[in-house]
Write a protein that holds these residues in place. Sequence first.
Motif, PDB file in Angstrom:
ATOM      1  N   LEU A 138      -3.053  -2.610  -1.161  1.00  0.00           N
ATOM      2  CA  LEU A 138      -2.563  -2.040   0.089  1.00  0.00           C
ATOM      3  C   LEU A 138      -1.039  -1.914   0.056  1.00  0.00           C
ATOM      4  O   LEU A 138      -0.471  -0.899   0.478  1.00  0.00           O
ATOM      5  N   LEU A 176       1.169   1.613   0.200  1.00  0.00           N
ATOM      6  CA  LEU A 176       2.216   1.854   1.196  1.00  0.00           C
ATOM      7  C   LEU A 176       3.543   2.270   0.558  1.00  0.00           C
ATOM      8  O   LEU A 176       4.361   2.924   1.207  1.00  0.00           O
ATOM      9  N   GLU A 184      -4.178  -3.553   9.808  1.00  0.00           N
ATOM     10  CA  GLU A 184      -3.681  -2.196  10.024  1.00  0.00           C
ATOM     11  C   GLU A 184      -2.863  -2.092  11.304  1.00  0.00           C
ATOM     12  O   GLU A 184      -1.878  -1.337  11.374  1.00  0.00           O
ATOM     13  N   ILE A 208      -1.368   4.351   8.693  1.00  0.00           N
ATOM     14  CA  ILE A 208      -2.590   3.769   8.161  1.00  0.00           C
ATOM     15  C   ILE A 208      -3.693   3.860   9.200  1.00  0.00           C
ATOM     16  O   ILE A 208      -3.453   3.630  10.390  1.00  0.00           O
TER      17      ILE A 208
END
Length: 295
Positions: free
Chosen positions: A256, A260, A282, A292
């Motif tokens: 994740l 990003l 999130e 997101i």
Amino acid sequence: FSALGATINDTKDGLQIKAKKLRGADILLDEASVTATENGLCAASLAEGTTIIHNAASEPHVQALANLLNGMGAQITGIGTNTLTIQGVKSLKGSTHRIGPDYLEAGSFLALAAVTGGALKIKNAAPQHMRMILQTFTRLGIQTDTQGQDILVAKNQRLEVEKEFGGAVPHIADAPWPGFPADMTSVALVTATQCKGTVLIHEKLFESRLFFVDGLLEMGARIILCDPHRAVILGSDKLRGAKLASPDIRAGMALLIAALCAEGESEIRNITQIDRGFSQIEERLKSLGAQIERS
């Protein structure tokens, strides 16, 4: 449990543990296991006599459990060390205890801020429990400031691997507490992909933890997987979006973070793994400006 007088049977429904009475014992753990230490603390607190646990785990959450048990009437000494002494008591009482911050979550957000170039204040991070994490990230060119219990990450970090004497390849390895936590290895590896220079990541404690690098390779990272425990990262390449799957909690958060800081859109499947360790992730990332969505 066996050392304390319990009998253990392996049944089709799982382990069955029985004991008419637990008695204190001198126990040497074959590894500094958090779960084994915590179970030993709970059982020994109500066992008859004195129990000494050698090679005990000493992570902050183990210390917190020991402090909670003491608040409930247990008699535990050596908290924070690798030798715990428990004097058994007949009963425990209720107590009030505040759950401490998650140093793994704080370390993950620290890395996220660094690789995305943003500034971040991590409140109530308990920096006294993050000394090795902060020290390791310093070797990757990430500087932080501490204000009381808060950690500040400035924007636009240098992100350059600190060189070793004699030209040796810098080396980051996990170790039992107070060493660098194994659960931060995946995040450190992703961070290293965005740092100028070369570094060897050595996961000593768990099998197959580094296999998630396949996803990073799809994103354009330059990584040489030497074996299931070691990977060489040649950093500073911009990652690109990809379709990924989270194999476990820590690797999921690492992917994740990679998504990003990557160019383009990424999709991460099996996100229930991430949810196990990072509540409402999130929503918190959106509050920091991330784009997101959960689907």
